[in-house]
Design an enzyme around this catalytic site. Structure first.
Site, PDB file in Angstrom:
ATOM      1  N   GLY A 145       0.832  -1.193   0.000  1.00  0.00           N
ATOM      2  CA  GLY A 145       0.000   0.000   0.000  1.00  0.00           C
ATOM      3  C   GLY A 145       0.869   1.245   0.000  1.00  0.00           C
ATOM      4  O   GLY A 145       2.016   1.202   0.436  1.00  0.00           O
TER       5      GLY A 145
ATOM      6  N   GLN B 107       3.042  10.120   1.203  1.00  0.00           N
ATOM      7  CA  GLN B 107       4.346   9.444   1.299  1.00  0.00           C
ATOM      8  C   GLN B 107       5.259   9.781   0.123  1.00  0.00           C
ATOM      9  O   GLN B 107       6.466   9.590   0.198  1.00  0.00           O
ATOM     10  CB  GLN B 107       4.155   7.919   1.356  1.00  0.00           C
ATOM     11  CG  GLN B 107       3.537   7.435   2.662  1.00  0.00           C
ATOM     12  CD  GLN B 107       3.405   5.927   2.660  1.00  0.00           C
ATOM     13  OE1 GLN B 107       2.470   5.384   2.099  1.00  0.00           O
ATOM     14  NE2 GLN B 107       4.362   5.251   3.269  1.00  0.00           N
TER      15      GLN B 107
ATOM     16  N   CYS C 116       5.680   0.010   7.740  1.00  0.00           N
ATOM     17  CA  CYS C 116       5.352   1.115   6.846  1.00  0.00           C
ATOM     18  C   CYS C 116       6.611   1.527   6.098  1.00  0.00           C
ATOM     19  O   CYS C 116       7.685   1.613   6.693  1.00  0.00           O
ATOM     20  CB  CYS C 116       4.819   2.283   7.674  1.00  0.00           C
ATOM     21  SG  CYS C 116       4.500   3.765   6.713  1.00  0.00           S
ATOM     22  N   LEU C 117       6.473   1.799   4.811  1.00  0.00           N
ATOM     23  CA  LEU C 117       7.630   2.204   4.005  1.00  0.00           C
ATOM     24  C   LEU C 117       8.228   3.515   4.520  1.00  0.00           C
ATOM     25  O   LEU C 117       9.398   3.796   4.286  1.00  0.00           O
ATOM     26  CB  LEU C 117       7.223   2.352   2.534  1.00  0.00           C
ATOM     27  CG  LEU C 117       6.778   1.056   1.836  1.00  0.00           C
ATOM     28  CD1 LEU C 117       6.179   1.356   0.464  1.00  0.00           C
ATOM     29  CD2 LEU C 117       7.935   0.069   1.711  1.00  0.00           C
TER      30      LEU C 117
ATOM     31  N   HIS D 213      -4.560   1.378   7.217  1.00  0.00           N
ATOM     32  CA  HIS D 213      -3.215   1.956   7.340  1.00  0.00           C
ATOM     33  C   HIS D 213      -3.044   3.126   6.361  1.00  0.00           C
ATOM     34  O   HIS D 213      -2.563   4.203   6.742  1.00  0.00           O
ATOM     35  CB  HIS D 213      -2.180   0.855   7.086  1.00  0.00           C
ATOM     36  CG  HIS D 213      -0.751   1.305   7.122  1.00  0.00           C
ATOM     37  ND1 HIS D 213       0.131   0.908   8.104  1.00  0.00           N
ATOM     38  CD2 HIS D 213      -0.050   2.120   6.292  1.00  0.00           C
ATOM     39  CE1 HIS D 213       1.314   1.480   7.871  1.00  0.00           C
ATOM     40  NE2 HIS D 213       1.229   2.214   6.776  1.00  0.00           N
ATOM     41  N   GLU D 214      -3.462   2.914   5.115  1.00  0.00           N
ATOM     42  CA  GLU D 214      -3.275   3.972   4.106  1.00  0.00           C
ATOM     43  C   GLU D 214      -4.198   5.155   4.353  1.00  0.00           C
ATOM     44  O   GLU D 214      -3.804   6.312   4.152  1.00  0.00           O
ATOM     45  CB  GLU D 214      -3.474   3.415   2.689  1.00  0.00           C
ATOM     46  CG  GLU D 214      -2.530   2.285   2.290  1.00  0.00           C
ATOM     47  CD  GLU D 214      -1.069   2.501   2.637  1.00  0.00           C
ATOM     48  OE1 GLU D 214      -0.611   3.661   2.653  1.00  0.00           O
ATOM     49  OE2 GLU D 214      -0.378   1.506   2.924  1.00  0.00           O
TER      50      GLU D 214
ATOM     51  N   HIS E 234      -2.754   7.412   6.805  1.00  0.00           N
ATOM     52  CA  HIS E 234      -1.753   8.327   6.226  1.00  0.00           C
ATOM     53  C   HIS E 234      -2.416   9.616   5.745  1.00  0.00           C
ATOM     54  O   HIS E 234      -1.851  10.701   5.884  1.00  0.00           O
ATOM     55  CB  HIS E 234      -1.051   7.672   5.027  1.00  0.00           C
ATOM     56  CG  HIS E 234       0.152   6.839   5.381  1.00  0.00           C
ATOM     57  ND1 HIS E 234       1.258   7.360   6.007  1.00  0.00           N
ATOM     58  CD2 HIS E 234       0.422   5.525   5.180  1.00  0.00           C
ATOM     59  CE1 HIS E 234       2.162   6.392   6.179  1.00  0.00           C
ATOM     60  NE2 HIS E 234       1.684   5.269   5.689  1.00  0.00           N
TER      61      HIS E 234
HETATM   62 NI    NI Z   1       2.520   3.360   5.664  1.00  0.00          NI
END
Ligand code: NI
Length: 171
Positions: free
Chosen positions: A46, A51, A93-94, A135-136, A139
């Protein structure tokens, strides 16, 4: 299409509430295409527009990470309209490299959104898909997953990340 740079914790855009998308133009279509490529390359399941330094309400989700085109979703202005259950699983998370911690999320969510043609859609996600969607969407509301941990745990992680940043800076 191009892979964009993924911002990491400490960048102010990651804590900002993202703006709704009012017009799906070439810029948004290019952003979506780039985000899919960036997500697959990372690899991640995701990605949210903040991000990649764009404070707009757009997310991409693909639990198959590029294996199954049918599982890829691009969601504009996503909103959780229903949710149930609770499950705690390791999450990462990235934008928070090298950290994974147990986070409690719903086992099922329903999310309404616009697709790239502006058509109102809805998707029901279970388990990993439900987790990815939550999660997304977090963000887009300026919330990293570590904000869902206990204050003590969060403080420890921030300390560890800062140490790592300082060390990387010395090199
Ligand atoms: Ni994330």
């Amino acid at each position: 299409m191009a892979v964009r740079k993924i911002l990491t914790i400490g960048h102010p855009i990651l804590t900002k509430v993202a703006e709704p998308i009012t017009e799906i133009d070439d810029e948004i279509r290019a952003l979506a295409a780039d985000m899919v490529e960036t997500m697959h390359k990372a690899p991640g399941l995701g990605l949210a527009a903040p991000q990649v330094d764009v404070s707009k309400r757009l997310i991409t989700v693909d639990p198959s990470i590029g294996e199954n085109p049918e599982e890829l979703l691009v969601l504009i202005n996503p909103e959780i309209t229903d949710q149930e259950g609770q499950v705690t699983c390791e999450e990462g998370c990235l934008s928070v490299p090298d950290v994974s911690e147990p986070v409690t999320r719903p086992t099922r969510v329903v999310v309404s959104f616009l697709d790239l043609k502006g058509v109102p859609c809805s998707v029901e996600g279970f388990d990993l898909m439900a987790r990815a969607l939550c999660h997304e969407i977090d963000h887009l509301n300026g919330k990293l997953f570590i904000e869902r941990l206990s204050p003590l745990k969060r403080a420890l992680i921030k300390k560890k990340l800062k140490k790592k940043r300082d060390k990387d800076g010395e090199r």
